[in-house]
Design an enzyme around this catalytic site. Structure first.
Site, PDB file in Angstrom:
ATOM      1  N   GLU A 124       0.601  -1.184  -0.054  1.00 24.92           N
ATOM      2  CA  GLU A 124      -0.066  -0.035   0.031  1.00 24.92           C
ATOM      3  C   GLU A 124       0.841   1.379   0.041  1.00 24.92           C
ATOM      4  OE1 GLU A 124      -3.941   0.555   0.051  1.00 24.92           O
ATOM      5  OE2 GLU A 124      -2.562   2.258  -0.620  1.00 24.92           O
ATOM      6  N   GLY A 129       2.201   7.124  -0.556  1.00 33.84           N
ATOM      7  CA  GLY A 129       2.508   7.295   0.664  1.00 33.84           C
ATOM      8  C   GLY A 129       1.426   6.885   1.521  1.00 33.84           C
ATOM      9  N   LYS A 200       4.671   4.213  -9.832  1.00 30.57           N
ATOM     10  CA  LYS A 200       3.360   3.961  -9.099  1.00 30.57           C
ATOM     11  C   LYS A 200       2.370   3.748 -10.040  1.00 30.57           C
ATOM     12  CE  LYS A 200       5.381   7.246  -5.411  1.00 30.57           C
ATOM     13  NZ  LYS A 200       5.509   8.601  -5.125  1.00 30.57           N
TER      14      LYS A 200
HETATM   15  N1  HSE Z   1      10.239  11.141  -3.845  1.00 36.59           N
HETATM   16  C1  HSE Z   1       8.735  10.683  -3.653  1.00 36.59           C
HETATM   17  C2  HSE Z   1       7.910  11.997  -3.964  1.00 36.59           C
HETATM   18  C3  HSE Z   1       8.545  10.064  -2.295  1.00 36.59           C
HETATM   19  O1  HSE Z   1       8.218  12.949  -3.925  1.00 36.59           O
HETATM   20  O2  HSE Z   1       6.433  11.678  -3.856  1.00 36.59           O
HETATM   21  C4  HSE Z   1       7.307   9.063  -2.177  1.00 36.59           C
HETATM   22  O3  HSE Z   1       7.517   8.119  -3.289  1.00 36.59           O
END
Ligand code: HSE
Length: 398
Positions: A124, A129, A200
Site C-alpha cells: 500500500e 504514501g 507508481k
Molecule cells: N519522492 C517521492 C515523492 C516520495 O516526492 O513523492 C514518495 O514516493
C-alpha cells in the site's frame, strides 16, 4: 504477542518502529494481540536509541526465526531488498513494503512467491504514501470496471510546480528550494524526470488491468523542461500545470503516460498543491472517486506500511491479494492516443499554426506570443505538425 521484523532503519523504517510503539493500543485492538518489533535489520549502529536493543545485521536472524510472521521491507532499491523479501516469503513470512521500485520491477515474481507459500506481499505504501489507495482498489472498488486513473503521484514535483506558480521562480530555483526543505534528493532525477510517478502508475495499472504493466514501457516526461514562461502562459489561459500520471483501460488495452498537463480550474486535481498527492479514479458504476493526502513522509508512509502489517497479522496462512498475471498488458499503440494540446507560438506565426492545428481558441500571451488550445487530436498528428513548424512549447491539456 505478534512478532514482526523491519528490514532497513531509514526514514520509513524508523517511522514504522516508532509507530508500533506509539500506537500500541490501537494496533492491539485491530490485530487482536500485541505487536512487537523483534528485529530491525541494518548495518549501522544506533547507540543510545531504543532500536539498538533489537538491531541485527544478519538477515538470517529474521528468516530463521519461526516467531516472526510478518516482515517490513523499507530498505529501498532492488538489491538486496529483492533477495531478502524473496527469502522472507519463501520462509512463510508475509511482507509489507513501501518500496515502489521493487514492486514495479519484481512485484509479479514476489506476488507469485507469496501465493506459493500461502502468505501475503502487500505494498500500500508504495503508491501515494499514506493515502489508502491500493486496498480500496483491491477490496472496495471490486464491483466496478475501473476505466481510468489520473493522479498527482509525486509530491516533490507537485511542490516544485506549486512554487514556480506561487513565486514565479524558474525550475532550478524551485528545485533548490525543494532540496533545501528535504523534499527532493540531491540527485533529483527519479522525481523530476517522472520515473517515480511512472513506477507508481505501473503498479496501479497492473492491479486494475490484472496484467503486468511494465513501468519502462510507459512514455514519461518529467518537469525539468517546464519554464516560468510555460507556467505564466498556462495561468493566462486559466490553467495550472501539474505532473500527472494517467492510465486508462479500454477493451483490455492499457494506455499509460506520465507528463506535465494543463489542468482546468474545474478539475478536482487543480487545487492540489505543495507536496500533497491526489488520485482520481473513474469506475463505470461508481463514477469518480478521489483520494487525497500525504504521498510521502515518515509518519504517513509508516501508517500505510503498518496498515498492511495489521491486515497480514489478521490473515495468517492466507494470500490476501493474489496479484496480477505475469502476461504483460497490451498497450494502446503509441501515436493512436488522443489528447488536446496547448501550443505556444510567436504571434506572427499564429495564422500558419492554425492551418496545421485544429485550434479551438487562441490566447494572447506576453512577449508577442500566442497560446493555441487545440481540439482533442491524435498524438501522431501533433508530432506531424511539430515537424512542419517550430513551436515554442507544447503541453498536454487534461
Ligand atoms: N519522492 C517521492 C515523492 C516520495 O516526492 O513523492 C514518495 O514516493
Amino acid at each position: 504477542m505478534y512478532q514482526i521484523a523491519i528490514m532497513g532503519f531509514g526514514t520509513i523504517g524508523s517511522g514504522v518502529f516508532e509507530l508500533v510503539r506509539e500506537n500500541k493500543e490501537v494496533l492491539k485492538r485491530h490485530a487482536g494481540d500485541d505487536v512487537n518489533v523483534k528485529y530491525v535489520l541494518d548495518i549501522r549502529q544506533f547507540p543510545g536509541q531504543p532500536v539498538q536493543e533489537v538491531l541485527t545485521n544478519d538477515v538470517n536472524d529474521i528468516l530463521n526465526d519461526p516467531e516472526v510472521s510478518v516482515v517490513v521491507e523499507t530498505m529501498g532499491g532492488i538489491n538486496p531488498a529483492f533477495k531478502f523479501v524473496s527469502g522472507a516469503l519463501a520462509a512463510g513470512k508475509s511482507v509489507a513494503t513501501s518500496n515502489k521500485e521493487l514492486v514495479a520491477a519484481k512485484g509479479t515474481e514476489l506476488l507469485a512467491l507469496a501465493r506459493e507459500h500461502n502468505v501475503s506481499f502487500l505494498f500500500e505504501a508504495s503508491v501515494g504514501g499514506g493515502i489508502p489507495l491500493l486496498r480500496p482498489i483491491m477490496n472496495a472498488l471490486t464491483a466496478d470496471r475501473l476505466e481510468s486513473v489520473t493522479g498527482i503521484l509525486n509530491g516533490t514535483t507537485n511542490y516544485i510546480l506549486t512554487r514556480m506558480d506561487e513565486a514565479g521562480v524558474d525550475f532550478a530555483d524551485a528545485l533548490a528550494e525543494a532540496q533545501a526543505k528535504g523534499y527532493a534528493e540531491r540527485n533529483p532525477s527519479a522525481d523530476v524526470d517522472g520515473h517515480d510517478a511512472k513506477r507508481k502508475l505501473a503498479i496501479i495499472m497492473s492491479i486494475i488491468s490484472g496484467h503486468f504493466v511494465d513501468a519502462e514501457a510507459i512514455p514519461t516526461v518529467g518537469v525539468s523542461g517546464i519554464t516560468a514562461a510555460d507556467i505564466a502562459a498556462a495561468k493566462e489561459a486559466g490553467y495550472d500545470i501539474k505532473l500527472l500520471a494517467r492510465g486508462e483501460l479500454t477493451d483490455g488495452q492499457v494506455y499509460a503516460r506520465v507528463s506535465p498537463y494543463m489542468v482546468p480550474p474545474e478539475n478536482p486535481l487543480n487545487p492540489v498543491r505543495g507536496v500533497f498527492n491526489s488520485i482520481l479514479i473513474h469506475g463505470n458504476m461508481v463514477d469518480d472517486v478521489m483520494f487525497y493526502g500525504r504521498g510521502a513522509g515518515k509518519e504517513a508512509t509508516a501508517s500505510a506500511v503498518v496498515g498492511d502489517v495489521v491486515d497480514e497479522l489478521k490473515n495468517p496462512g492466507k494470500t490476501i491479494y493474489p496479484g496480477w498475471s505475469a502476461e504483460p498488458a497490451a498497450f494502446v499503440p503509441l501515436g493512436d492516443e488522443q489528447c488536446a494540446f496547448f501550443v505556444r507560438v510567436n504571434a506572427m506565426d499564429v495564422e500558419e499554426a492554425c492551418k496545421i492545428l485544429p485550434a479551438v481558441k487562441c490566447v494572447g500571451l506576453a512577449d508577442d506570443e500566442c497560446g493555441i488550445l487545440t481540439e482533442v487530436m491524435k498524438e501522431s498528428a501533433l508530432e506531424e505538425a511539430a515537424e512542419k513548424m517550430k513551436f515554442i512549447s507544447v503541453i498536454r491539456v487534461l
